[in-house]
Write a protein that holds these residues in place. Structure first.
Motif, PDB file in Angstrom:
ATOM      1  N   LYS A  38       9.589   5.168  13.542  1.00  9.25           N
ATOM      2  CA  LYS A  38       8.660   4.040  13.501  1.00  9.25           C
ATOM      3  C   LYS A  38       8.052   3.902  12.116  1.00  9.25           C
ATOM      4  O   LYS A  38       7.898   4.883  11.378  1.00  9.25           O
ATOM      5  CB  LYS A  38       7.534   4.224  14.526  1.00  9.25           C
ATOM      6  N   ASN A  39       7.670   2.703  11.781  1.00  9.40           N
ATOM      7  CA  ASN A  39       6.964   2.428  10.532  1.00  9.40           C
ATOM      8  C   ASN A  39       5.473   2.333  10.868  1.00  9.40           C
ATOM      9  O   ASN A  39       5.010   1.276  11.299  1.00  9.40           O
ATOM     10  CB  ASN A  39       7.469   1.133   9.906  1.00  9.40           C
ATOM     11  N   ASN A  49      -2.471  -2.260   7.469  1.00 13.61           N
ATOM     12  CA  ASN A  49      -1.216  -1.929   8.144  1.00 13.61           C
ATOM     13  C   ASN A  49      -1.098  -2.590   9.518  1.00 13.61           C
ATOM     14  O   ASN A  49      -0.312  -2.145  10.350  1.00 13.61           O
ATOM     15  CB  ASN A  49      -1.098  -0.405   8.292  1.00 13.61           C
ATOM     16  N   ASP A  52       2.440  -3.273  11.034  1.00 16.93           N
ATOM     17  CA  ASP A  52       3.477  -2.259  11.177  1.00 16.93           C
ATOM     18  C   ASP A  52       3.771  -2.010  12.656  1.00 16.93           C
ATOM     19  O   ASP A  52       3.408  -2.822  13.517  1.00 16.93           O
ATOM     20  CB  ASP A  52       3.106  -0.974  10.419  1.00 16.93           C
TER      21      ASP A  52
END
Length: 163
Positions: A38-39, A49, A52
């Protein structure tokens, strides 16, 4: 909906933590997410973020699972960095996505850790305990690249708790 998900947080997708997760899930009754795939960025007070993989993953976890098991190696007497980033991002649910965060109430959390020795230090479980209503924990270890038999007994007992 009594479903369980294991969140594997290791720097090595197919390492020792993976062996422990596979043993724990030998009946394939739990879903597994490998955070390495996963990012997920680190926590940022400006929510930089927000786009993401964290929020979509949390939406899925919250909607589908009652029990969340965190699987981590012991790195420098603590959980892995990738899992720590995930834990820190729960702050997004306290500030940025409060309605989603409120849905964590009533979920069960558990932890399984591993290292090359049966030497888990006092205090390791504190972040897990203090983060939620805590279901249980166990520590496993490997000997000659295999899960030790004594550790397998502990994992088998842990499986009964989280099932």
């Amino acid at each position: 909906m009594k479903k369980t998900i294991i969140i594997q947080g290791s720097s090595k997708s197919l390492g020792n933590t993976h062996k422990v997760v596979n043993y724990l899930n030998k009946d394939n009754q739990f879903d597994v997410v490998d955070l390495k795939t996963k990012n997920i960025g680190s926590f940022d007070y400006e929510f930089a973020n927000a786009d993401d993989d964290f929020l979509p993953l949390m939406e899925e976890i919250i909607s589908k699972y009652d029990t969340i098991v965190f699987a981590t190696p012991v790195y420098w007497y603590s959980m892995s960095g990738i899992l720590k980033d995930f834990f820190d991002r729960v702050s997004d649910l306290l500030h940025y996505k409060k309605e989603l965060g409120r849905q964590l109430r009533g979920k069960n959390l558990a932890m399984i850790s591993n290292s090359t020795e049966n030497d888990l230090k006092n205090g390791f479980t504190m972040p897990f305990i203090e983060s939620a209503n805590y279901l249980g924990d166990t520590h496993s270890w490997l000997s000659n690249n295999n899960i030790a038999n004594d550790a397998k007994v502990k994992i088998d007992a842990f499986r009964k708790i989280i099932s």
